[in-house]
Motif scaffolding. Structure first.
Motif, mmCIF file in Angstrom:
data_model
loop_
_atom_site.group_PDB
_atom_site.id
_atom_site.type_symbol
_atom_site.label_atom_id
_atom_site.label_comp_id
_atom_site.label_asym_id
_atom_site.label_seq_id
_atom_site.Cartn_x
_atom_site.Cartn_y
_atom_site.Cartn_z
ATOM 1 N N ALA A 2 17.211 -26.852 12.537
ATOM 2 C CA ALA A 2 16.391 -25.767 13.219
ATOM 3 C C ALA A 2 17.066 -24.594 13.120
ATOM 4 O O ALA A 2 18.264 -24.311 13.535
ATOM 5 N N HIS A 3 16.519 -23.345 12.931
ATOM 6 C CA HIS A 3 16.957 -22.064 12.991
ATOM 7 C C HIS A 3 16.350 -21.345 13.903
ATOM 8 O O HIS A 3 15.148 -21.236 14.227
ATOM 9 N N PRO A 4 17.128 -20.651 14.857
ATOM 10 C CA PRO A 4 16.762 -19.753 16.055
ATOM 11 C C PRO A 4 16.094 -18.659 15.520
ATOM 12 O O PRO A 4 16.596 -17.896 14.552
ATOM 13 N N VAL A 5 14.900 -18.061 16.246
ATOM 14 C CA VAL A 5 14.265 -16.946 15.957
ATOM 15 C C VAL A 5 14.118 -16.274 17.286
ATOM 16 O O VAL A 5 13.070 -16.796 18.229
ATOM 17 N N GLN A 6 14.659 -14.976 17.558
ATOM 18 C CA GLN A 6 14.665 -14.556 18.921
ATOM 19 C C GLN A 6 13.402 -13.680 19.079
ATOM 20 O O GLN A 6 13.134 -12.825 17.984
ATOM 21 N N LEU A 7 12.598 -14.025 20.042
ATOM 22 C CA LEU A 7 11.342 -13.075 20.126
ATOM 23 C C LEU A 7 11.245 -12.472 21.396
ATOM 24 O O LEU A 7 12.003 -12.773 22.444
ATOM 25 N N ILE A 8 10.668 -11.176 21.305
ATOM 26 C CA ILE A 8 10.742 -10.295 22.350
ATOM 27 C C ILE A 8 9.154 -10.068 22.959
ATOM 28 O O ILE A 8 8.208 -9.799 22.011
ATOM 29 N N ASP A 9 8.884 -9.969 24.075
ATOM 30 C CA ASP A 9 7.646 -9.698 24.710
ATOM 31 C C ASP A 9 7.961 -7.845 25.056
ATOM 32 O O ASP A 9 8.594 -7.401 25.870
ATOM 33 N N PRO A 10 7.045 -7.117 24.098
ATOM 34 C CA PRO A 10 7.239 -5.833 24.094
ATOM 35 C C PRO A 10 6.734 -5.125 25.385
ATOM 36 O O PRO A 10 7.342 -4.047 25.705
ATOM 37 N N THR A 11 5.887 -5.860 26.173
ATOM 38 C CA THR A 11 5.508 -5.080 27.619
ATOM 39 C C THR A 11 6.757 -5.184 28.506
ATOM 40 O O THR A 11 6.874 -4.495 29.374
ATOM 41 N N THR A 12 7.314 -6.595 28.650
ATOM 42 C CA THR A 12 8.310 -6.673 29.906
ATOM 43 C C THR A 12 9.650 -6.782 29.347
ATOM 44 O O THR A 12 10.670 -6.391 30.091
ATOM 45 N N GLY A 13 9.781 -6.817 27.971
ATOM 46 C CA GLY A 13 11.186 -6.917 27.389
ATOM 47 C C GLY A 13 11.904 -8.361 27.499
ATOM 48 O O GLY A 13 13.012 -8.419 27.266
ATOM 49 N N ARG A 14 11.308 -9.330 27.870
ATOM 50 C CA ARG A 14 11.860 -10.599 27.949
ATOM 51 C C ARG A 14 11.928 -11.051 26.685
ATOM 52 O O ARG A 14 11.244 -10.949 25.821
ATOM 53 N N THR A 15 12.803 -12.035 26.408
ATOM 54 C CA THR A 15 13.494 -12.597 25.185
ATOM 55 C C THR A 15 12.891 -13.931 25.333
ATOM 56 O O THR A 15 13.169 -14.685 26.574
ATOM 57 N N ALA A 16 12.748 -14.725 24.314
ATOM 58 C CA ALA A 16 12.463 -16.074 24.217
ATOM 59 C C ALA A 16 12.986 -16.650 22.882
ATOM 60 O O ALA A 16 12.957 -15.802 21.946
ATOM 61 N N MET A 17 13.520 -17.814 22.776
ATOM 62 C CA MET A 17 13.902 -18.446 21.524
ATOM 63 C C MET A 17 12.914 -19.246 20.868
ATOM 64 O O MET A 17 12.589 -20.126 21.525
ATOM 65 N N GLY A 18 12.532 -18.900 19.652
ATOM 66 C CA GLY A 18 11.597 -19.677 19.034
ATOM 67 C C GLY A 18 12.484 -20.501 17.854
ATOM 68 O O GLY A 18 13.347 -19.946 17.605
ATOM 69 N N TYR A 19 11.787 -21.521 17.400
ATOM 70 C CA TYR A 19 12.872 -22.129 16.316
ATOM 71 C C TYR A 19 11.732 -22.477 14.844
ATOM 72 O O TYR A 19 10.673 -22.674 15.353
ATOM 73 N N HIS A 20 12.439 -22.832 13.812
ATOM 74 C CA HIS A 20 11.992 -22.692 12.669
ATOM 75 C C HIS A 20 12.771 -23.984 12.106
ATOM 76 O O HIS A 20 13.812 -23.849 11.742
ATOM 77 N N GLY A 21 12.029 -24.941 11.890
ATOM 78 C CA GLY A 21 12.535 -26.192 11.165
ATOM 79 C C GLY A 21 12.325 -27.648 11.907
ATOM 80 O O GLY A 21 11.535 -27.807 12.903
ATOM 81 N N PHE A 22 13.213 -28.572 11.586
ATOM 82 C CA PHE A 22 12.983 -29.675 12.198
ATOM 83 C C PHE A 22 13.621 -29.777 13.652
ATOM 84 O O PHE A 22 14.508 -29.159 13.974
ATOM 85 N N SER A 23 12.986 -30.636 14.521
ATOM 86 C CA SER A 23 13.231 -30.574 16.011
ATOM 87 C C SER A 23 13.864 -31.888 16.151
ATOM 88 O O SER A 23 13.295 -32.694 16.552
ATOM 89 N N TRP A 24 15.317 -31.883 16.276
ATOM 90 C CA TRP A 24 16.034 -33.029 16.715
ATOM 91 C C TRP A 24 15.840 -33.506 18.215
ATOM 92 O O TRP A 24 15.891 -34.746 18.409
#
Length: 97
Positions: free
Chosen positions: A2-24
């Motif tokens: 899996a490759h991490p993709v950082q996602l940001i909530d534009p209203t609060t500025g909170r970040t979360a990690m989304g992943y792309h690929g196989f989930s071990w």
């Protein structure tokens, strides 16, 4: 892998990690990664599918869960840097106020 993709909530500025690929983690731990990520609906879907298939559905979810979680985050308003006018050119750029 899996490759991490950082996602940001534009209203609060909170970040979360989304992943792309196989989930071990889903392959080895079944629906628990969904619960740890706060994706309760994904946890319930995986748990309901695992019971009648004696856990074999975990192989299928290992291929699709990271996409499910990333789409769930995008549906909740999170955006990737560089999308939707967040003002970020790249994930590697640090903006100081």
């Amino acid at each position: 892998m899996a490759h991490p993709v950082q996602l940001i909530d534009p209203t609060t500025g909170r970040t979360a990690m989304g992943y792309h690929g196989f989930s071990w983690t889903c392959l080895f731990f079944g629906p628990l990664p969904a619960l740890f990520r706060g994706h309760v609906i994904g946890f319930l879907i995986m748990l309901i599918a695992a019971v009648p298939t004696f856990g074999l559905s975990g192989i299928v979810f290992a291929f699709i869960y990271n996409g499910m979680h990333r789409n769930w985050l995008l549906g909740r308003g999170f955006k990737a840097p560089g999308m939707g006018g967040l003002g970020f050119a790249s994930q590697n750029v640090i903006n100081f106020p």
